[in-house]
Design a protein around this motif. Sequence first.
Motif, mmCIF file in Angstrom:
data_model
loop_
_atom_site.group_PDB
_atom_site.id
_atom_site.type_symbol
_atom_site.label_atom_id
_atom_site.label_comp_id
_atom_site.label_asym_id
_atom_site.label_seq_id
_atom_site.Cartn_x
_atom_site.Cartn_y
_atom_site.Cartn_z
ATOM 1 N N ASP A 190 0.848 -1.186 0.000
ATOM 2 C CA ASP A 190 0.000 0.000 0.000
ATOM 3 C C ASP A 190 0.886 1.240 0.000
ATOM 4 N N ILE A 205 0.401 -6.053 1.267
ATOM 5 C CA ILE A 205 -1.023 -6.372 1.438
ATOM 6 C C ILE A 205 -1.524 -7.487 0.520
ATOM 7 N N TYR A 256 -6.734 -5.801 1.803
ATOM 8 C CA TYR A 256 -6.497 -5.462 0.393
ATOM 9 C C TYR A 256 -7.793 -5.259 -0.371
ATOM 10 N N GLU A 277 -8.452 0.353 -4.606
ATOM 11 C CA GLU A 277 -7.948 1.494 -3.840
ATOM 12 C C GLU A 277 -6.434 1.664 -3.928
ATOM 13 N N HIS A 278 -5.755 0.800 -4.675
ATOM 14 C CA HIS A 278 -4.290 0.817 -4.649
ATOM 15 C C HIS A 278 -3.691 0.863 -6.048
ATOM 16 N N ASN A 310 4.084 3.037 -3.445
ATOM 17 C CA ASN A 310 4.926 3.218 -2.259
ATOM 18 C C ASN A 310 6.332 3.660 -2.631
ATOM 19 N N GLN A 351 -8.867 5.054 -7.226
ATOM 20 C CA GLN A 351 -7.485 5.251 -7.670
ATOM 21 C C GLN A 351 -7.269 6.693 -8.125
#
Length: 211
Positions: free
Chosen positions: A122, A128, A158, A162-163, A168, A210
């Motif tokens: 994340d 995740i 997870y 949303e990722h 990162n 996103q």
Amino acid sequence: KLAQQGGIDLPKREFTPEQARKKETRDNLQEIVNEAAKYYYTVLQSDEGKRGREYFEKRGLKEETIKKFGLGFSTMKGGLYEHLKALGYSDDNIMKSGIVSFSEKDGFRDKFWNRVMFPIFDIRGRLIAFGGRTLESQEVMKAQRIPKYVNSPDSLVYNKKEHFYGLNFAKENRPSQLIIVEGYMDTIAMHQAGVTNAVASLGTAFTEQQL
């Protein structure tokens, strides 16, 4: 962290029994995917991981890139389930993590067997989920209906909507813009080439979360 540095006592959050159970499960799932990532990376570095290393070498990845992104390998015979059980994790939470499947025929089995592994983090750098790419040929994939990629299902830790893969790492230099590419390898190759603001959407859709 700031409160600790300033010597300030923050009020402790009170959890209902249900919230406490959910938090405990979430923490446990986080531990499980972390242990799985260590396992896959160790396998990649072993004799069993030769096919995986050959694939990454063929794609031009350097050893430091493989280490940075935590890439790994899951063998044909798996072994992840036994590894996690030996560490004391329950069947229930192992299944909830989405990295092991169960059938009456095969019992518990590594969901990503015979695949090179891409850990998904994340934005805060917490591991995740995973994506796994098969090493089988196009002919075998078609004949045996083997999907090219298998990804972790949504879980308590997870939600793919949303990722972004690689966010990162991309956020480290505080870029003013991001380059959104298609997949894991595209992201990794661009970072290795010095284009460190590349990320990939997790799946075929580009979601409102996103954006």
